[in-house]
Scaffold this motif. Structure first.
Motif, PDB file in Angstrom:
ATOM      1  N   ALA A  43      -1.634   9.750  -6.869  1.00 57.97           N
ATOM      2  CA  ALA A  43      -1.519   8.531  -7.680  1.00 57.97           C
ATOM      3  C   ALA A  43      -0.457   7.592  -7.124  1.00 57.97           C
ATOM      4  N   LEU A  44       0.652   8.150  -6.685  1.00 58.71           N
ATOM      5  CA  LEU A  44       1.722   7.338  -6.124  1.00 58.71           C
ATOM      6  C   LEU A  44       1.283   6.677  -4.819  1.00 58.71           C
ATOM      7  N   TYR A  45       0.505   7.398  -4.019  1.00 58.66           N
ATOM      8  CA  TYR A  45       0.002   6.826  -2.773  1.00 58.66           C
ATOM      9  C   TYR A  45      -0.851   5.586  -3.068  1.00 58.66           C
ATOM     10  N   VAL A  46      -1.775   5.721  -4.030  1.00 55.12           N
ATOM     11  CA  VAL A  46      -2.637   4.588  -4.385  1.00 55.12           C
ATOM     12  C   VAL A  46      -1.797   3.444  -4.954  1.00 55.12           C
ATOM     13  N   THR A  85       0.227   1.707  -2.201  1.00 52.87           N
ATOM     14  CA  THR A  85      -0.646   0.959  -1.296  1.00 52.87           C
ATOM     15  C   THR A  85      -1.097  -0.338  -1.952  1.00 52.87           C
ATOM     16  N   MET A  86      -1.494  -0.262  -3.215  1.00 52.09           N
ATOM     17  CA  MET A  86      -1.977  -1.455  -3.916  1.00 52.09           C
ATOM     18  C   MET A  86      -0.834  -2.429  -4.227  1.00 52.09           C
ATOM     19  N   ALA A  87       0.322  -1.895  -4.585  1.00 50.87           N
ATOM     20  CA  ALA A  87       1.464  -2.772  -4.894  1.00 50.87           C
ATOM     21  C   ALA A  87       1.897  -3.574  -3.671  1.00 50.87           C
ATOM     22  N   PHE A  88       1.761  -2.964  -2.508  1.00 48.77           N
ATOM     23  CA  PHE A  88       2.148  -3.637  -1.265  1.00 48.77           C
ATOM     24  C   PHE A  88       0.916  -3.971  -0.422  1.00 48.77           C
ATOM     25  N   ALA A  89      -0.201  -4.269  -1.084  1.00 50.26           N
ATOM     26  CA  ALA A  89      -1.481  -4.509  -0.396  1.00 50.26           C
ATOM     27  C   ALA A  89      -1.399  -5.511   0.754  1.00 50.26           C
ATOM     28  N   PRO A  90      -0.684  -6.612   0.619  1.00 47.78           N
ATOM     29  CA  PRO A  90      -0.673  -7.571   1.738  1.00 47.78           C
ATOM     30  C   PRO A  90      -0.130  -6.979   3.047  1.00 47.78           C
ATOM     31  N   ILE A  91       0.730  -5.982   2.963  1.00 46.18           N
ATOM     32  CA  ILE A  91       1.259  -5.376   4.191  1.00 46.18           C
ATOM     33  C   ILE A  91       0.711  -3.968   4.430  1.00 46.18           C
ATOM     34  N   SER A  92      -0.184  -3.503   3.566  1.00 41.43           N
ATOM     35  CA  SER A  92      -0.739  -2.148   3.682  1.00 41.43           C
ATOM     36  C   SER A  92      -1.970  -2.076   4.566  1.00 41.43           C
ATOM     37  N   TYR A  93      -2.635  -3.199   4.780  1.00 35.84           N
ATOM     38  CA  TYR A  93      -3.890  -3.225   5.532  1.00 35.84           C
ATOM     39  C   TYR A  93      -3.782  -4.221   6.669  1.00 35.84           C
ATOM     40  N   GLY A  94      -4.607  -4.014   7.683  1.00 33.90           N
ATOM     41  CA  GLY A  94      -4.673  -4.983   8.770  1.00 33.90           C
ATOM     42  C   GLY A  94      -4.121  -4.448  10.069  1.00 33.90           C
ATOM     43  N   PRO A  95      -4.143  -5.296  11.103  1.00 32.98           N
ATOM     44  CA  PRO A  95      -3.699  -4.852  12.422  1.00 32.98           C
ATOM     45  C   PRO A  95      -2.188  -4.598  12.485  1.00 32.98           C
ATOM     46  N   VAL A  96      -1.430  -5.353  11.735  1.00 29.15           N
ATOM     47  CA  VAL A  96       0.017  -5.129  11.633  1.00 29.15           C
ATOM     48  C   VAL A  96       0.244  -4.670  10.205  1.00 29.15           C
ATOM     49  N   GLN A  97       0.585  -3.389  10.063  1.00 29.25           N
ATOM     50  CA  GLN A  97       0.733  -2.860   8.715  1.00 29.25           C
ATOM     51  C   GLN A  97       2.020  -2.079   8.547  1.00 29.25           C
ATOM     52  N   ARG A 132       2.592   0.291   5.724  1.00 32.43           N
ATOM     53  CA  ARG A 132       2.064   0.940   4.534  1.00 32.43           C
ATOM     54  C   ARG A 132       3.143   1.835   3.930  1.00 32.43           C
ATOM     55  N   VAL A 133       3.826   1.310   2.934  1.00 31.31           N
ATOM     56  CA  VAL A 133       4.939   1.996   2.291  1.00 31.31           C
ATOM     57  C   VAL A 133       4.507   3.368   1.767  1.00 31.31           C
ATOM     58  N   SER A 134       3.275   3.485   1.316  1.00 31.83           N
ATOM     59  CA  SER A 134       2.780   4.757   0.781  1.00 31.83           C
ATOM     60  C   SER A 134       2.780   5.876   1.821  1.00 31.83           C
ATOM     61  N   GLU A 135       2.816   5.540   3.093  1.00 37.39           N
ATOM     62  CA  GLU A 135       2.842   6.571   4.141  1.00 37.39           C
ATOM     63  C   GLU A 135       4.152   7.363   4.139  1.00 37.39           C
ATOM     64  N   VAL A 136       5.133   6.917   3.375  1.00 36.07           N
ATOM     65  CA  VAL A 136       6.349   7.701   3.199  1.00 36.07           C
ATOM     66  C   VAL A 136       5.992   9.081   2.628  1.00 36.07           C
ATOM     67  N   ILE A 179      -6.402  12.589  -1.014  1.00 40.92           N
ATOM     68  CA  ILE A 179      -7.187  11.890  -2.045  1.00 40.92           C
ATOM     69  C   ILE A 179      -6.643  10.474  -2.265  1.00 40.92           C
ATOM     70  N   GLY A 180      -5.326  10.341  -2.302  1.00 44.08           N
ATOM     71  CA  GLY A 180      -4.727   9.022  -2.475  1.00 44.08           C
ATOM     72  C   GLY A 180      -5.059   8.087  -1.328  1.00 44.08           C
ATOM     73  N   CYS A 181      -5.033   8.597  -0.114  1.00 41.91           N
ATOM     74  CA  CYS A 181      -5.356   7.778   1.060  1.00 41.91           C
ATOM     75  C   CYS A 181      -6.829   7.379   1.029  1.00 41.91           C
ATOM     76  N   LEU A 182      -7.697   8.307   0.676  1.00 41.59           N
ATOM     77  CA  LEU A 182      -9.125   8.016   0.603  1.00 41.59           C
ATOM     78  C   LEU A 182      -9.398   6.894  -0.397  1.00 41.59           C
ATOM     79  N   ILE A 183      -8.819   7.004  -1.583  1.00 40.51           N
ATOM     80  CA  ILE A 183      -9.007   5.968  -2.614  1.00 40.51           C
ATOM     81  C   ILE A 183      -8.455   4.627  -2.125  1.00 40.51           C
TER      82      ILE A 183
END
Length: 163
Positions: free
Chosen positions: A17-20, A23-35, A37-41, A58-62
């Motif tokens: 749940a924390l991963y999702v 990732t969503m809270a920081f969506a602008p920097i979580s996706y793309g060629p330069v990322q 992803r804070v959730s990767e902590v 599961i969190g990464c998949l979602i």
């Protein structure tokens, strides 16, 4: 009947749940060629708690379902994060554990992003690896070390991981 450990199940679910959420809270920097992803902590949490690996996957998949790179990101991005978490879990030190997400995600995620975005592989790999290094070494290592310093029993941190 197998032993059912509510603490481990809860911990795994919280990691997912924390991963999702991160990732969503920081969506602008979580996706793309330069990322970045804070959730990767959370890829470092299997170092402390092996059961965190399931929640991580599961969190990464979602999270990757919500991204814009389709099935490639869902399959290979999730595989990369689970592989990195597994290698971190098997590591002898938290510093070595933090290196695995950088290497695995840099190669795998950087590899498919270079194809999907038609950019040089080495640049794509470097962008992903640098973002991952910032998260894992800048945030993850201090967080895991702080969790390891908690008194025994707090958050269920195993004293056997004092490495």
């Amino acid at each position: 009947m197998p032993h059912f450990d509510k603490l481990k199940l809860t911990r795994s679910a919280l990691v997912g749940a924390l991963y999702v959420a991160l990732t969503m809270a920081f969506a602008p920097i979580s996706y793309g060629p330069v990322q970045f992803r804070v959730s990767e902590v959370l890829t470092l949490f299997p170092f402390l708690w092996p059961e965190a690996l399931a929640g991580l996957g599961i969190g990464c998949l979602i999270s990757n379902l919500a991204g814009g790179f389709g099935w490639v990101d869902v399959v290979f991005g999730t595989l990369a994060t689970v592989m990195a978490g597994y290698l971190t879990m098997k590591s002898k030190s938290v510093l070595m554990g933090a290196l695995w997400p950088v290497l695995v995600n840099g190669v795998i995620v950087g590899g498919y992003l270079s194809v999907l975005l038609n950019m040089p592989w080495h640049l794509s790999m470097a962008y992903v690896a640098l973002g991952e290094a910032g998260v894992c070494f800048g945030l993850g290592v201090p967080l895991v070390k702080a969790l390891m310093r908690l008194p025994e029993g707090r958050l269920g941190v195993l004293k056997g991981r004092d490495r």
